[in-house]
Design an enzyme around this catalytic site. Sequence first.
Site, PDB file in Angstrom:
ATOM      1  N   ALA A 101      37.806  37.667  42.475  1.00 45.06           N
ATOM      2  CA  ALA A 101      37.326  36.110  41.540  1.00 45.06           C
ATOM      3  C   ALA A 101      36.232  37.537  39.929  1.00 45.06           C
ATOM      4  O   ALA A 101      36.996  37.430  39.221  1.00 45.06           O
ATOM      5  CB  ALA A 101      36.559  35.043  41.611  1.00 45.06           C
ATOM      6  N   TYR A 102      36.064  38.328  41.519  1.00 42.09           N
ATOM      7  CA  TYR A 102      35.175  39.126  40.431  1.00 42.09           C
ATOM      8  C   TYR A 102      35.610  40.309  39.599  1.00 42.09           C
ATOM      9  O   TYR A 102      36.210  40.829  38.625  1.00 42.09           O
ATOM     10  CB  TYR A 102      33.647  40.018  40.913  1.00 42.09           C
ATOM     11  CG  TYR A 102      32.853  40.187  40.390  1.00 42.09           C
ATOM     12  CD1 TYR A 102      31.540  39.746  39.802  1.00 42.09           C
ATOM     13  CD2 TYR A 102      32.569  42.347  40.172  1.00 42.09           C
ATOM     14  CE1 TYR A 102      30.582  40.479  39.240  1.00 42.09           C
ATOM     15  CE2 TYR A 102      32.064  42.572  39.827  1.00 42.09           C
ATOM     16  CZ  TYR A 102      31.254  42.349  39.005  1.00 42.09           C
ATOM     17  OH  TYR A 102      29.923  43.729  38.346  1.00 42.09           O
ATOM     18  N   GLY A 103      36.854  40.805  40.689  1.00 40.40           N
ATOM     19  CA  GLY A 103      37.447  41.743  39.852  1.00 40.40           C
ATOM     20  C   GLY A 103      38.219  41.265  39.000  1.00 40.40           C
ATOM     21  O   GLY A 103      38.519  41.380  38.296  1.00 40.40           O
TER      22      GLY A 103
END
Length: 247
Positions: free
Chosen positions: A153-155
């Site tokens: 999700a962060y990437g």
Amino acid sequence: MFAGRFSGRCAVITGGASGAGKAVAQRLAKEGARVVLWDLNPQALVEAAAEVGAAHTCAVDVSDPAAVAAAAEDTRKALGSVDLLLCSAGITGPTAPVVDFPLEGWRRVIEVNLNGVFYACRALAPYMIANGYGRIVNLASIAAKDPNPNASAYGAAKAGVVGFTKGFAKELAKTGVLVNAVTPAVFVTPLLEQMPESQIEMMKSKIPMGRFGELDEVVSMICWLLSDECSFSTGATFDISGGRATY
């Protein structure tokens, strides 16, 4: 530092009560800017405002478009104009493989890290366009280019920030408003406290210089991008990764 470099400018910093946002706010204030801190944590805002010497604060969840729009209008009324914007509010989210990644965790990371940037830019850019001047910096991450496993999700959110920045910058290229992104590798901020030690060591091992970035190094790059010295760069992605990214 450059005395008076931001004299007369009004700067909004999302996530301004801690980490990179707070550090940039301190530098901008010392160089003459009137600084407005936006943050989700009201108590942290009070403490950061006193430390930074902020001209104004707004307790706002950047994932809420109505709240962001209200904060933008409140800021305009309080300061009269907005010249600079740093979108630095962010969360790391869960650490888990995609097949086990919690759905609510995915949604929250995208809402804060990507949608929050869109909401802030959408709300504040019109003031800059009307004045014929503005500088916007969106804080992405090296994960936008070289994402880590178990942090999908962060990437994805940070890659979205880079893509959004490029398109938005082209829309504003003739308005006097410049929009750029910064993609640092890991540097020492409170975000590290949200990560397991194994994740931290894995990320450090990918940096050829063998260390995390120092906060002042990132602050210096961001402040240059927010300054008049940056006059012919827009839609660009500026790496500060200790050699991890070379493209």
